[in-house]
Motif scaffolding. Structure first.
Motif, PDB file in Angstrom:
ATOM      1  N   UNK B  99      11.049  13.518  55.591  1.00 28.88           N
ATOM      2  CA  UNK B  99       9.591  13.443  55.666  1.00 28.88           C
ATOM      3  C   UNK B  99       9.184  12.063  56.183  1.00 28.88           C
ATOM      4  N   UNK B 100       7.877  11.859  56.293  1.00 25.06           N
ATOM      5  CA  UNK B 100       7.395  10.542  56.727  1.00 25.06           C
ATOM      6  C   UNK B 100       7.365   9.560  55.562  1.00 25.06           C
ATOM      7  N   UNK B 101       7.647  10.039  54.361  1.00 20.48           N
ATOM      8  CA  UNK B 101       7.622   9.159  53.198  1.00 20.48           C
ATOM      9  C   UNK B 101       7.318   9.965  51.951  1.00 20.48           C
ATOM     10  N   UNK B 102       7.059   9.260  50.858  1.00 21.71           N
ATOM     11  CA  UNK B 102       6.800   9.931  49.589  1.00 21.71           C
ATOM     12  C   UNK B 102       5.509  10.745  49.639  1.00 21.71           C
ATOM     13  N   UNK B 232      11.437   5.533  52.958  1.00 22.40           N
ATOM     14  CA  UNK B 232      12.448   4.696  53.600  1.00 22.40           C
ATOM     15  C   UNK B 232      12.057   3.241  53.737  1.00 22.40           C
ATOM     16  N   UNK B 233      10.766   2.964  53.919  1.00 25.43           N
ATOM     17  CA  UNK B 233      10.383   1.591  54.274  1.00 25.43           C
ATOM     18  C   UNK B 233      10.489   0.617  53.116  1.00 25.43           C
ATOM     19  N   UNK B 234      10.618   1.119  51.900  1.00 26.25           N
ATOM     20  CA  UNK B 234      10.811   0.213  50.765  1.00 26.25           C
ATOM     21  C   UNK B 234      12.299  -0.059  50.521  1.00 26.25           C
ATOM     22  N   UNK B 235      13.177   0.646  51.233  1.00 26.08           N
ATOM     23  CA  UNK B 235      14.633   0.491  51.034  1.00 26.08           C
ATOM     24  C   UNK B 235      15.286  -0.039  52.311  1.00 26.08           C
ATOM     25  N   UNK B 236      14.582  -1.000  52.930  1.00 24.99           N
ATOM     26  CA  UNK B 236      15.103  -1.697  54.117  1.00 24.99           C
ATOM     27  C   UNK B 236      15.056  -0.844  55.378  1.00 24.99           C
ATOM     28  N   UNK B 237      14.461   0.335  55.317  1.00 22.48           N
ATOM     29  CA  UNK B 237      14.386   1.204  56.486  1.00 22.48           C
ATOM     30  C   UNK B 237      13.042   1.083  57.179  1.00 22.48           C
ATOM     31  N   UNK B 240       7.481   5.221  58.092  1.00 17.21           N
ATOM     32  CA  UNK B 240       7.405   6.591  58.608  1.00 17.21           C
ATOM     33  C   UNK B 240       8.678   7.391  58.379  1.00 17.21           C
ATOM     34  N   UNK B 241       9.475   6.987  57.377  1.00 14.76           N
ATOM     35  CA  UNK B 241      10.671   7.754  57.027  1.00 14.76           C
ATOM     36  C   UNK B 241      10.708   7.960  55.511  1.00 14.76           C
ATOM     37  N   UNK B 242      11.384   9.009  55.099  1.00 20.08           N
ATOM     38  CA  UNK B 242      11.524   9.271  53.673  1.00 20.08           C
ATOM     39  C   UNK B 242      12.084  10.658  53.478  1.00 20.08           C
ATOM     40  N   UNK B 243      12.014  11.129  52.254  1.00 20.27           N
ATOM     41  CA  UNK B 243      12.593  12.435  52.023  1.00 20.27           C
ATOM     42  C   UNK B 243      12.116  13.104  50.750  1.00 20.27           C
ATOM     43  N   UNK B 244      12.349  14.403  50.723  1.00 16.38           N
ATOM     44  CA  UNK B 244      12.119  15.194  49.515  1.00 16.38           C
ATOM     45  C   UNK B 244      13.411  15.942  49.220  1.00 16.38           C
ATOM     46  N   UNK B 245      14.022  15.606  48.084  1.00 14.47           N
ATOM     47  CA  UNK B 245      15.152  16.406  47.632  1.00 14.47           C
ATOM     48  C   UNK B 245      14.614  17.459  46.673  1.00 14.47           C
TER      49      UNK B 245
END
Lengths: 152, 414
Positions: B99-102, B232-237, B240-245
């Motif tokens: 995803x684009x993030x949380x 992603x952007x809070x973990x050095x990435x 506009x990135x992220x994920x849903x598990x």
């Protein structure tokens, strides 16, 4: 480039800090003719202004603020310019103040002590703090209950 | 992973050297002291270069063409999914929607999972310490269905009132949503305990992992939750990135939310059939370059080791907390025994915004305001706080710089 101390002095000149520490116009008006609340949700700045009016012109002013030093000082210094102004006069004062924050080369004489805020031109993220009392007084004159300077 | 063994000293100088931005100065030569990591982290050179390399050497769309570039781009994108799935302990990459993030992740759950299940009188249980991204999506779908959002209270220490949370898990609750780590208080919530309580009542649990994945070893299956969202952007990435598990059986039940290319099996004007998860939820061209960078961020963090990162940040938290207590009139908001290196504070007689402006002039970047957590500010009856949030690349000297700048600001304002 100016030093951090010099820049701190631009954002918080002595007169601004003096008003922030000991603001004027703190005695509530017993029967205000107009009042409004200004609130900037992002900052958490909150201010209530009370006005007494005579013939459409401001005769009395008081405020209560839970806000940053810039909002409190602007509200206090604004109070010194308000007596005798009608809605159009306050709007002109607001426009002059906005021009000052925008970096206008000539300081309009109407601003009086508010000219101390000239250094804030270099801190655009804080303009809304100093502008909040102006917007709140105008809201009170318009008969609106609420004002904010976060939605430009 | 090739994580550094636990006994090896943490070489902060070598780690900092890998972050180009940390070398910069502000305001005429003041070294930057970046303590706004809960807002966004800085990026190591390998992440920046991965994004750059994608556009220079591999730019193509994913999963659509048979040419070499497209296959490389697809490989990078799916490689990022695999790396991220491993990093958070997913059973399979197919359980991870990119995803684009949380925010997009929680909205996807709100509209695809929750909305079709909500009936009038139902409820979503969250807590008062949530970020708006874990409140507002639930309000929006509850507003459409005459359902309501409930919020479990917290204690003055900043800990979740677990008993109250469990009591609120009534039969009308269709989803529980809790942050793993509070972005304001730093509180680490007892997710396994909450997940067990949710499971006993048959309520699925969504965890907002935005502030946890960058700072703690995360194993979504060991946590026992049903959804886990992160950015992603809070973990050095890249941004506009992220994920849903989500558990595979849950994803399989969820209808598409965004429609478009990439998420279909066959499209006819009279109707379409949809791809299996996770592609079903990834309509349109994704942030391929961003995920190429995020995969590098995962490798970078794994190279240091999340256990070591967490331990180092605990050292910084203890040091900074002790130093901040030396500032007269300073009050820390959030003193849970189990907390991450996030310190929100108030200073008597100085508004958070004035402090942040004056700290900034000393080169110290903190956040001031409500931190996208209005209900939490209301809970404590404060309009705004200052927040210093640390990452593994911060130093004790930077905590000292924060304290020195605070003392100076206080002297000016008081």
């Amino acid at each position: 480039m100016s030093t951090p101390d010099a820049r701190a002095g631009e954002a918080y000149p002595a007169q601004v800090l003096a008003h922030a520490r000991q603001p004027r116009f703190q005695t509530p008006l017993p029967a205000p003719d107009a009042q409004a609340e200004g609130f900037n949700v992002l900052c958490g700045d909150r201010i209530r202004v009370m006005l007494s009016l005579r013939g459409g012109r401001i005769a009395g002013y008081a405020f209560h603020a839970q806000a940053c030093a810039l909002t409190v000082a602007a509200a206090s210094m604004l109070g010194e310019r308000l007596p005798g102004l009608d809605h159009a006069g306050v709007a002109r004062l607001r426009d002059d103040f906005d021009a000052l924050l925008g970096g206008a080369p000539a300081v309009p004489p109407t601003l009086g002590g508010l000219a101390e805020f000239a250094g804030l031109a270099r801190f655009p993220a804080r303009h809304r703090c100093a502008q909040l009392p102006f917007a709140t007084v105008l809201a009170a004159l318009d008969g609106r209950a609420h004002a904010t300077t976060e939605e430009a | 992973m090739n994580a550094v063994p636990a006994g090896v000293p943490f070489d902060t100088a070598a780690i900092r050297a890998r972050f180009p931005l940390l070398a910069r100065t502000v305001y005429g030569g003041k070294p930057l002291v970046y303590l706004d990591n809960a807002n966004t982290s800085q990026k190591p050179a390998c992440v920046i270069e991965a994004v750059d390399r994608f556009y220079r050497e591999r730019n193509a769309n994913v999963s659509r063409a048979v040419h070499a570039l497209s296959e490389e781009a697809t490989g990078l994108y799916e490689g990022a999914r695999t790396a991220l799935a491993r990093f958070i302990g997913a059973g399979s990459p197919q359980e991870l929607v990119l995803t684009s993030g949380t925010t997009m992740a929680t909205n996807l759950v709100a509209y695809s999972y929750l909305l079709p299940r909500l009936r009038p009188g139902d409820a979503v249980l969250t807590t008062v310490m949530e970020h708006h991204a874990n409140i507002v999506p639930w309000q929006l779908v509850c507003g459409r269905t005459d359902a309501q959002v409930l919020a479990a209270p917290i204690r003055d220490s900043g800990e979740l009132d677990v008993d109250a949370f469990v009591r609120l898990l009534g039969p009308r609750v269709k989803l529980a949503c809790v942050t793993h780590v509070s972005n304001v208080l730093g509180t680490v919530n007892p997710i396994p305990e909450l997940a067990a309580a949710c499971r006993r009542r048959g309520v699925p649990l969504l965890v907002d992992g935005s502030q946890a994945v960058p700072h703690l070893p995360v194993d979504v299956r060991a946590l026992g939750c049903d959804f886990y969202a992160f950015t992603g952007h809070k973990m050095c990435g890249p941004t506009g990135t992220g994920g849903l598990w989500a558990r595979r059986e849950i994803l399989a039940q969820m209808p598409p939310f965004f429609g478009g290319g990439e998420m279909i099996r066959e499209v006819r004007i009279e109707g379409s059939t949809f791809a299996d998860p996770p592609a079903r939820f990834e309509a349109g061209t994704p942030n391929i370059a961003g995920f190429a960078g995020l995969a590098e961020a995962v490798h970078f963090l794994e190279g240091i080791g999340m256990v070591r990162i967490a331990a180092r940040e605990q050292q910084l938290l203890r040091y900074a907390t002790a130093r901040l207590r030396e500032v007269p009139g300073l009050r820390i908001l959030g003193e849970a025994p189990h907390k991450a290196a996030v310190i929100s504070f108030l200073v008597e007689g100085a508004h958070a915004h004035d402090l942040a402006t004056l700290l900034d002039l000393e080169g110290v970047a903190v956040r001031s305001g409500h931190h996208c957590a209005h209900p939490l500010m209301q809970r404590y009856g404060v309009p705004a706080t200052c927040r210093a949030s640390f990452a593994f690349y911060n130093t004790e000297a930077e905590a000292d710089a924060l304290v020195a700048a605070l003392l100076k600001a206080r002297a000016l304002l008081a």
